[in-house]
Design an enzyme around this catalytic site. Structure first.
Site, PDB file in Angstrom:
ATOM      1  N   LEU A 138      -2.016 -82.972 -95.284  1.00  0.00           N
ATOM      2  CA  LEU A 138      -1.595 -81.861 -94.423  1.00  0.00           C
ATOM      3  C   LEU A 138      -2.699 -81.462 -93.470  1.00  0.00           C
ATOM      4  CD1 LEU A 138       0.195 -79.687 -97.136  1.00  0.00           C
ATOM      5  CD2 LEU A 138       1.286 -80.997 -95.302  1.00  0.00           C
ATOM      6  N   GLY A 139      -3.908 -81.775 -93.832  1.00  0.00           N
ATOM      7  CA  GLY A 139      -5.021 -81.416 -92.958  1.00  0.00           C
ATOM      8  C   GLY A 139      -6.348 -81.626 -93.637  1.00  0.00           C
ATOM      9  N   GLY A 141     -10.209 -79.874 -94.023  1.00  0.00           N
ATOM     10  CA  GLY A 141     -11.043 -78.698 -93.795  1.00  0.00           C
ATOM     11  C   GLY A 141     -12.505 -79.088 -93.806  1.00  0.00           C
ATOM     12  N   LYS A 142     -13.361 -78.094 -93.798  1.00  0.00           N
ATOM     13  CA  LYS A 142     -14.802 -78.365 -93.782  1.00  0.00           C
ATOM     14  C   LYS A 142     -15.226 -79.137 -95.033  1.00  0.00           C
ATOM     15  CE  LYS A 142     -16.284 -74.046 -92.797  1.00  0.00           C
ATOM     16  NZ  LYS A 142     -15.162 -73.362 -92.196  1.00  0.00           N
ATOM     17  N   PHE A 143     -14.636 -78.794 -96.188  1.00  0.00           N
ATOM     18  CA  PHE A 143     -15.115 -79.388 -97.434  1.00  0.00           C
ATOM     19  C   PHE A 143     -14.071 -80.176 -98.203  1.00  0.00           C
ATOM     20  CE2 PHE A 143     -17.713 -75.585 -96.668  1.00  0.00           C
ATOM     21  CZ  PHE A 143     -18.907 -76.241 -96.408  1.00  0.00           C
ATOM     22  N   VAL A 146      -6.327 -81.534 -97.665  1.00  0.00           N
ATOM     23  CA  VAL A 146      -5.175 -80.865 -98.258  1.00  0.00           C
ATOM     24  C   VAL A 146      -3.986 -81.816 -98.199  1.00  0.00           C
ATOM     25  CG1 VAL A 146      -3.691 -78.826 -98.166  1.00  0.00           C
ATOM     26  CG2 VAL A 146      -6.077 -78.652 -97.428  1.00  0.00           C
ATOM     27  N   PHE A 211       2.734 -74.091-100.250  1.00  0.00           N
ATOM     28  CA  PHE A 211       2.890 -74.973 -99.093  1.00  0.00           C
ATOM     29  C   PHE A 211       3.370 -74.159 -97.895  1.00  0.00           C
ATOM     30  CE2 PHE A 211       5.987 -77.957 -96.872  1.00  0.00           C
ATOM     31  CZ  PHE A 211       5.014 -78.509 -96.052  1.00  0.00           C
ATOM     32  N   ALA A 212       2.606 -74.186 -96.840  1.00  0.00           N
ATOM     33  CA  ALA A 212       2.998 -73.487 -95.617  1.00  0.00           C
ATOM     34  C   ALA A 212       3.631 -74.509 -94.679  1.00  0.00           C
ATOM     35  CB  ALA A 212       1.775 -72.824 -94.980  1.00  0.00           C
ATOM     36  N   ASP A 255     -12.326 -62.472 -92.090  1.00  0.00           N
ATOM     37  CA  ASP A 255     -12.322 -63.660 -91.231  1.00  0.00           C
ATOM     38  C   ASP A 255     -10.922 -63.882 -90.661  1.00  0.00           C
ATOM     39  OD1 ASP A 255     -13.468 -65.777 -89.922  1.00  0.00           O
ATOM     40  OD2 ASP A 255     -13.451 -67.134 -91.636  1.00  0.00           O
ATOM     41  N   LYS A 257      -8.362 -64.559 -88.059  1.00  0.00           N
ATOM     42  CA  LYS A 257      -8.242 -65.249 -86.763  1.00  0.00           C
ATOM     43  C   LYS A 257      -7.092 -66.241 -86.888  1.00  0.00           C
ATOM     44  CE  LYS A 257     -11.862 -68.367 -88.267  1.00  0.00           C
ATOM     45  NZ  LYS A 257     -13.087 -69.056 -88.012  1.00  0.00           N
ATOM     46  N   ASN A 260      -6.962 -69.096 -89.415  1.00  0.00           N
ATOM     47  CA  ASN A 260      -6.843 -68.811 -90.847  1.00  0.00           C
ATOM     48  C   ASN A 260      -5.470 -68.270 -91.227  1.00  0.00           C
ATOM     49  OD1 ASN A 260      -9.366 -69.693 -91.431  1.00  0.00           O
ATOM     50  ND2 ASN A 260     -10.330 -67.681 -91.255  1.00  0.00           N
ATOM     51  N   ASP A 273      -7.435 -68.748 -96.378  1.00  0.00           N
ATOM     52  CA  ASP A 273      -8.875 -68.806 -96.212  1.00  0.00           C
ATOM     53  C   ASP A 273      -9.588 -67.533 -96.621  1.00  0.00           C
ATOM     54  OD1 ASP A 273     -10.671 -70.758 -95.512  1.00  0.00           O
ATOM     55  OD2 ASP A 273      -9.497 -71.209 -93.719  1.00  0.00           O
ATOM     56  N   THR A 291     -16.457 -65.239 -87.533  1.00  0.00           N
ATOM     57  CA  THR A 291     -16.579 -65.989 -86.297  1.00  0.00           C
ATOM     58  C   THR A 291     -16.755 -65.004 -85.153  1.00  0.00           C
ATOM     59  OG1 THR A 291     -15.008 -67.483 -87.314  1.00  0.00           O
ATOM     60  CG2 THR A 291     -15.486 -67.865 -85.011  1.00  0.00           C
TER      61      THR A 291
HETATM   62  P1  ATP Z   1     -12.072 -74.260 -94.193  1.00  0.00           P
HETATM   63  O1  ATP Z   1     -11.020 -73.648 -95.054  1.00  0.00           O
HETATM   64  O2  ATP Z   1     -12.862 -75.294 -94.887  1.00  0.00           O
HETATM   65  O3  ATP Z   1     -12.855 -73.284 -93.447  1.00  0.00           O
HETATM   66  P2  ATP Z   1      -9.907 -75.265 -92.769  1.00  0.00           P
HETATM   67  O4  ATP Z   1      -9.201 -73.967 -92.794  1.00  0.00           O
HETATM   68  O5  ATP Z   1      -9.826 -76.061 -91.514  1.00  0.00           O
HETATM   69  O6  ATP Z   1     -11.396 -75.090 -93.077  1.00  0.00           O
HETATM   70  P3  ATP Z   1      -8.453 -76.066 -95.114  1.00  0.00           P
HETATM   71  O7  ATP Z   1      -8.128 -74.680 -95.473  1.00  0.00           O
HETATM   72  O8  ATP Z   1      -9.030 -76.934 -96.146  1.00  0.00           O
HETATM   73  O9  ATP Z   1      -9.463 -76.185 -93.958  1.00  0.00           O
HETATM   74  O10 ATP Z   1      -7.177 -76.759 -94.526  1.00  0.00           O
HETATM   75  C1  ATP Z   1      -7.230 -77.857 -93.676  1.00  0.00           C
HETATM   76  C2  ATP Z   1      -5.933 -77.945 -92.926  1.00  0.00           C
HETATM   77  O11 ATP Z   1      -4.891 -78.321 -93.826  1.00  0.00           O
HETATM   78  C3  ATP Z   1      -5.481 -76.629 -92.338  1.00  0.00           C
HETATM   79  O12 ATP Z   1      -6.032 -76.428 -91.104  1.00  0.00           O
HETATM   80  C4  ATP Z   1      -3.959 -76.785 -92.328  1.00  0.00           C
HETATM   81  O13 ATP Z   1      -3.560 -77.490 -91.189  1.00  0.00           O
HETATM   82  C5  ATP Z   1      -3.713 -77.637 -93.536  1.00  0.00           C
HETATM   83  N1  ATP Z   1      -3.369 -76.808 -94.689  1.00  0.00           N
HETATM   84  C6  ATP Z   1      -4.235 -76.198 -95.530  1.00  0.00           C
HETATM   85  N2  ATP Z   1      -3.603 -75.522 -96.487  1.00  0.00           N
HETATM   86  C7  ATP Z   1      -2.283 -75.701 -96.259  1.00  0.00           C
HETATM   87  C8  ATP Z   1      -1.096 -75.240 -96.914  1.00  0.00           C
HETATM   88  N3  ATP Z   1      -1.167 -74.462 -97.970  1.00  0.00           N
HETATM   89  N4  ATP Z   1       0.094 -75.606 -96.415  1.00  0.00           N
HETATM   90  C9  ATP Z   1       0.154 -76.392 -95.321  1.00  0.00           C
HETATM   91  N5  ATP Z   1      -0.924 -76.861 -94.659  1.00  0.00           N
HETATM   92  C10 ATP Z   1      -2.142 -76.521 -95.115  1.00  0.00           C
HETATM   93 MG    MG Z   2      -8.753 -73.014 -94.153  1.00  0.00          MG
END
Ligand code: ATP
Ligand code: MG
Length: 404
Positions: A138-139, A141-143, A146, A211-212, A255, A257, A260, A273, A291
């Site tokens: 789905l995506g 993130g920094k660490f 998903v 799940f979003a 945070d 924005k 998030n 987040d 930010t």
């Molecule tokens: P971080 O949380 O590390 O600051 P981030 O927000 O980019 O960075 P994640 O929260 O790990 O990273 O999520 C990465 C991406 O995965 C999101 O930007 C979103 O597109 C997708 N994602 C995360 N959680 C969900 C979810 N619960 N349902 C659908 N998509 C998600």
């Molecule tokens: Mg995030």
């Protein structure tokens, strides 16, 4: 359609073997690998969280003819992760399902069907990777990454966030992740992304998230450039409802924005987040975070003056309202200029923004935190009242939310 190799690559070697073992049983292995498992001992995180999870509303995803295949099929032996079909109902089917749920039970959450009998299948102690079918990424993130996932026994669809312990350690964010888990697993509100549970193996931490279905709000905003006022007002009403809930629990998000905020299948907003959020029993913190564009003026003050309260989220709500309606943040500039403009409250609301919306923005973007509108005042502001149907404030208005 993807083959098993491709899926395994995407999962970066996720396997089910080690999750199913008792963490203590391979403590020695942890140490020799320099694992973080002792540092991030997640097993004893809040028993309250466990209780919360037991009250989960479950989403039952039908696998009938109306279902739309989301992810490829593929099977392996029972000793490794089995990837099978992950299906979601078409939006129309979900919509219908939701309406029938609502007519049966007016208390039901917008997109969930309550299946109390199934909650026992999500007992926290039982969480392990093998219980999930893993679907598309789905995506990132920094660490971590998903993935879409589904509980094999209940069909419950969720998002599985995989964090690598070594990366968390390298970046010294173990505490932040621990806080994110502690805070988020104690929250249950239709506009706050649920954290259903977590588990870990030697190398990774897995977060079981709601799940979003419509992904990041940020992407929708970039695509639309700016939101029409009725939709923006509904989003702000949902934000106000979520923030009211968080503040009542003494949680400041810190945070806020568009990046998030995620959107549910029906366009309902979900704050996510909680990495920077803080549980503040004394209501006062003074750590620099967040930010730049969304930081309130009080966070730029040095020394003992640098105290702030939940009013920080109200400033961010003002910035968010502005960005929804204008398409860019009010103090967007070079770093140095953004900071200078924030501490002066130097911004102009363009003429195309309605007088009511402008009134709300200017009453939130107030330098003195004590003089910002309260969340109750946001909810009863004329701009919100004008665009949000009573009873749907705080969740979403179907007609607009579903159009996108
Ligand atoms: P971080 O949380 O590390 O600051 P981030 O927000 O980019 O960075 P994640 O929260 O790990 O990273 O999520 C990465 C991406 O995965 C999101 O930007 C979103 O597109 C997708 N994602 C995360 N959680 C969900 C979810 N619960 N349902 C659908 N998509 C998600
Ligand atoms: Mg995030």
């Amino acid at each position: 359609m993807a083959d098993i190799q491709a899926l395994e690559q995407r999962l970066e070697g996720i396997s089910v073997q080690d999750e199913n073992q008792d963490a203590n049983a391979h403590g020695a292995a942890h140490k020799s690998k320099g694992s973080l498992s002792h540092a991030i001992s997640l097993s004893n995180l809040g028993s309250q969280a466990a209780q919360n999870r037991m009250k989960l509303p479950l989403q039952k995803i039908p696998t009938n003819a109306q279902s739309k295949t989301l992810q490829a099929t593929s099977q392996t032996t029972s000793t490794t992760t089995t990837i099978t079909k992950i299906t979601l109902p078409s939006q129309a089917a979900q919509h219908q399902q939701r309406h029938s749920a609502e007519s049966r039970d007016s208390e039901a959450e917008p997109i969930t069907l309550l299946l109390p009998a199934d909650t026992k299948l999500l007992k926290p102690k039982n969480f392990h990777l093998g219980m999930f079918e893993i679907g598309k990424p789905l995506g990132k993130g920094k660490f971590g990454r998903v993935y879409l996932a589904r509980d094999r026994s209940t069909g419950f669809v969720c998002a599985l966030k995989v964090l690598h312990k070594s990366e968390l350690q390298q970046n010294k964010v173990e505490k932040q992740v621990r806080r994110e888990i502690e805070i988020q697993s104690n929250l249950a509100h239709p506009n706050v992304l649920r954290l259903y549970g977590h588990f870990h193996d030697t190398k990774r931490i897995f977060l079981i998230l709601e799940f979003a279905g419509k992904g990041e709000l940020y992407k929708h905003l970039r695509k639309a450039q700016k939101f029409p006022e009725p939709l923006a007002a509904q989003y702000i009403a949902q934000m106000a409802s979520a923030l009211k809930y968080l503040h009542k629990k003494h949680v400041m998000h810190r945070d806020i924005k568009p990046e998030n905020i995620l959107l549910g299948l029906h366009g309902e907003l979900k704050i996510s987040d909680f990495g920077w959020s803080v549980h503040a029993p004394n209501n006062r913190r003074n750590t620099m975070c967040g930010t730049l564009d969304y930081l309130p003026p009080e966070m730029f003050k040095q020394g003992p003056e640098n105290w702030y309260t939940e009013a920080i989220d109200l400033w961010s709500l003002g910035v968010l309202t502005y960005e929804f309606l204008v398409g860019e943040a009010p103090f967007e500039d070079t770093m140095a200029m953004t900071q200078r403009r924030i501490v002066r409250g130097d911004m102009t609301v363009p003429a195309f923004v309605s007088a009511d919306a402008k009134d709300l923005i200017t009453k939130l973007l107030v330098l003195d935190p004590a003089k910002r509108l309260s969340l109750e005042e946001v909810e009863s502001h004329p701009w919100i009242l004008k665009h949000c149907v009573k009873g749907e404030r705080g969740t979403h208005q179907k007609s607009l939310g579903d159009k996108r």
